[in-house]
Design an enzyme around this catalytic site. Structure first.
Site, PDB file in Angstrom:
ATOM      1  N   GLU A  51      -4.184  -0.119   9.831  1.00  0.00           N
ATOM      2  CA  GLU A  51      -4.263   0.954   8.843  1.00  0.00           C
ATOM      3  C   GLU A  51      -5.645   1.594   8.787  1.00  0.00           C
ATOM      4  OE1 GLU A  51      -0.963  -1.801   7.374  1.00  0.00           O
ATOM      5  OE2 GLU A  51      -3.026  -2.082   8.084  1.00  0.00           O
ATOM      6  N   PHE A 113       5.169  -9.606  -4.547  1.00  0.00           N
ATOM      7  CA  PHE A 113       4.792  -9.664  -3.135  1.00  0.00           C
ATOM      8  C   PHE A 113       4.232  -8.322  -2.680  1.00  0.00           C
ATOM      9  CE2 PHE A 113       5.961  -9.205   1.416  1.00  0.00           C
ATOM     10  CZ  PHE A 113       5.149 -10.208   1.923  1.00  0.00           C
ATOM     11  N   GLN A 114       3.037  -8.344  -2.134  1.00  0.00           N
ATOM     12  CA  GLN A 114       2.324  -7.172  -1.629  1.00  0.00           C
ATOM     13  C   GLN A 114       2.140  -6.090  -2.693  1.00  0.00           C
ATOM     14  OE1 GLN A 114       4.134  -5.912   2.131  1.00  0.00           O
ATOM     15  NE2 GLN A 114       2.822  -7.351   3.234  1.00  0.00           N
ATOM     16  N   LYS A 163       8.409   2.220  -5.248  1.00  0.00           N
ATOM     17  CA  LYS A 163       9.502   2.173  -4.275  1.00  0.00           C
ATOM     18  C   LYS A 163      10.803   2.705  -4.859  1.00  0.00           C
ATOM     19  CE  LYS A 163      11.738  -0.589  -0.736  1.00  0.00           C
ATOM     20  NZ  LYS A 163      11.836  -1.904  -0.045  1.00  0.00           N
ATOM     21  N   MET A 481     -29.502  -1.405  16.030  1.00  0.00           N
ATOM     22  CA  MET A 481     -30.299  -0.836  14.943  1.00  0.00           C
ATOM     23  C   MET A 481     -30.846  -1.935  14.038  1.00  0.00           C
ATOM     24  SD  MET A 481     -31.586   1.951  13.865  1.00  0.00           S
ATOM     25  CE  MET A 481     -30.647   3.403  14.305  1.00  0.00           C
TER      26      MET A 481
END
Length: 567
Positions: A51, A113-114, A163, A481
């Site tokens: 993602e 969940f999630q 959802k 760096m």
């Protein structure tokens, strides 16, 4: 008419002329992806490996095309994996609409969940967030989100759909309104009023005052910031510079806002700025900064910054005025509009003595003839062989500074780099977005071996979609760096910066079905880059460099802008 809620989401994307979306599916967003299947001939979806890669790709697409980028992700870890990309877009004012889905209403707030409160998490790093509970609001929310992202100072917006709102059985009332008309919708007009979306019209008196200050100046300096690029104000800025006959210093985010090889260009300003830019900033009597927020990488010591000059700041965002550096005058407004008005008010000036003096501050660089490969040789090879309009995306670190120092960026969207957030791992995702949005252009991705390890899994995306991106790795076996700071400031205590580990980048490229090259000399670099241009597929060039190569010049953070640690 009545249509499915998910169909309304797709139709709203078409209203905004969206043809490309980047993302990664999951459980809560499945209804949206199922609807996307019906629109696959109209909306191209790029499936990334992660993602975060999708978030950077949508950002790179936005920066390179000037359009609003779009990114999909599911709930929970899918949504939180976007946050680095959201913050990157926010810090650099890049317009991206992030669309996520969350658990259903009955499961909300129960640690399901999630489940995660992504609108709460993203609130500090977005222009706006929306949690959609009522499907009837979908058209208004979608239209508002794109208006907020693109209007005024651009930036990311997040929409989180529950959802149950996207269930196949849910239907809503919908009327297709093209984006050029939907800005006149009552909901958008109300939003513009309440959120001050419309760019403020510059005050005519403020513009007149600046014209008077210009008339009195003997040593003017222009500072080209990211606002010139975001506002596509490059033509107006160039006209101002040439009418003023003034040197132009360029911030990291301003790359492409003014031609990099123009005679008035002095190069980058700030921590790794050129001697000409930094000295000119210290000695000018009038500094006009356009679309620049004076970050700590530019105004290293705000108290002494441009201390001999009257400082003028032009910015679309009123909150940036006097935030980091106190100004003598400012104009709030869109850079393009302010410069149009200013160009109409000033005659042509001649500051030959001043511009010639500033030009002498940058010594001419002699071509290197080292047998071993150096960063300058790598970049000179790319600049010489790549088309002049090639897009360059970078990650963050030494290679980023070298790339900006040695390339000449001539138009907005040609340089894609994470300036504000400094996101290692940004470059390959951004290159994917740029290539998707500019299929006819050569896209070169410069990276370090440390950065590349963070996003190299996106090579599978490059291969699958046949994207001819050329990745050039500045492989010095260290976090360059950070090592440079350790060498100069931390008494050579190289704590956890040596990267004496795999993978073999050539074999990695080949494992993904791409071409890989390893180069150790300038001749090998030239052959490899020519081969990569001819390959018409994704390529990785592993350039072996000395571990102790440094970015020069360098001024330490908090120091006076001309107090160079390295020249």
């Amino acid at each position: 008419m009545k249509i499915r809620a998910t169909q309304a989401i797709m139709e709203c994307l078409l209203e905004q002329e969206v043809d490309t979306v980047f993302g990664y599916p999951g459980g809560t967003i499945l209804n949206v992806y199922d609807e996307l299947y019906n629109y696959k001939d109209k909306i191209h979806h790029v499936l990334t490996a992660h993602e975060q890669g999708a978030s950077h790709a949508a950002d790179g697409y936005a920066r390179s095309t000037g359009k609003v980028g779009v990114c999909f992700a599911t709930s929970g870890p899918g949504a939180t994996n976007l946050t680095t990309g959201i913050a990157t877009a926010y810090m650099d004012s890049s317009p991206v609409v992030f669309i996520t889905c969350n658990v259903s209403e009955p499961l909300l707030g129960k640690d399901s969940f999630q489940e995660v409160d992504i609108t709460g998490i993203a609130m500090p790093i977005t222009k706006a967030t929306y949690l959609v509970r009522d499907p009837q609001t979908i058209p208004d929310v979608m239209r508002q989100a794109f208006a907020v992202a693109a209007t005024g100072r651009p930036g990311p917006v997040l929409i989180d759909f529950l959802k149950n709102v996207t269930a196949p059985s849910v239907e809503i009332d919908y009327e297709f309104i093209p984006w050029k008309q939907n800005r006149a919708c009552s909901s958008i007009q109300a939003l513009a009023t309440s959120h001050d979306l419309k760019p403020p019209e510059p005050d005519q008196g403020d513009v007149d005052k600046l014209a008077e200050m210009i008339a009195q100046s003997k040593r003017p300096l222009l500072l080209c910031g990211g606002g010139v690029v975001r506002g596509r104000a490059d033509k107006e800025f160039k006209e101002l510079a040439e009418k003023l006959d003034a040197p132009v210093a360029i911030t990291v985010m301003g790359g492409g806002g003014f031609p990099g090889n123009h005679p008035l260009t002095t190069g980058m300003i700030g921590m790794h700025g050129s001697r000409a830019s930094n000295v000119a900033c210290n000695e000018c009597d009038l500094l006009i900064a356009v679309g620049c927020r004076f970050s700590d990488r530019v105004a290293l010591d705000p108290a002494s910054f441009a201390s001999q000059a009257k400082i003028v700041q032009i910015d679309i965002d009123r909150s940036e005025i006097d935030k980091n550096v106190l100004t003598d005058h400012h104009i709030v407004g869109d850079a393009k509009r302010v410069l149009e008005l200013l160009d109409q008010r000033i005659p042509r000036y001649h500051h030959r003595e001043w511009t010639e003096y500033v030009r002498t501050l940058n010594p001419a660089q002699e071509p290197e003839s080292n047998a071993r490969l150096t960063p300058q040789q790598v970049l000179e090879t790319i600049r010489r062989l790549a088309p002049q309009d090639a897009i360059v995306s970078t990650d963050v670190g030494q290679h980023q500074m070298w790339s900006i120092q040695h390339f000449h960026f001539d138009y907005p969207g040609q340089l894609l780099t994470s300036g504000g957030f400094g996101t290692m791992g940004f470059g390959l995702g951004a290159a994917i977005g740029a290539q998707a949005g500019n299929p006819d252009k050569v896209v070169v991705h410069t990276t370090g071996d440390g950065c590349f390890r963070m996003n190299c899994h996106e090579l599978c995306t490059v291969e699958h979609y046949h994207l001819p991106i050329i990745t050039v790795i500045f492989n010095n076996g260290t976090l360059g760096m950070v090592r440079q700071w350790q060498h100069l400031i931390y008494h050579e205590r190289y704590s956890e910066t040596t990267l004496d580990r795999g993978p073999d980048f050539v074999k990695l490229a080949e494992a993904y079905g791409l071409k890989g090259f390893r180069v150790t000399t300038p001749e090998e670099m030239e052959r490899a880059f020519r081969a990569a241009l001819d390959a018409k597929c994704g390529c990785v060039i592993d350039c072996r460099l000395d571990m102790d190569e440094m970015v020069r010049p360098m001024v330490a953070g908090g120091a006076h802008i001309t107090d160079f640690l390295l020249n």
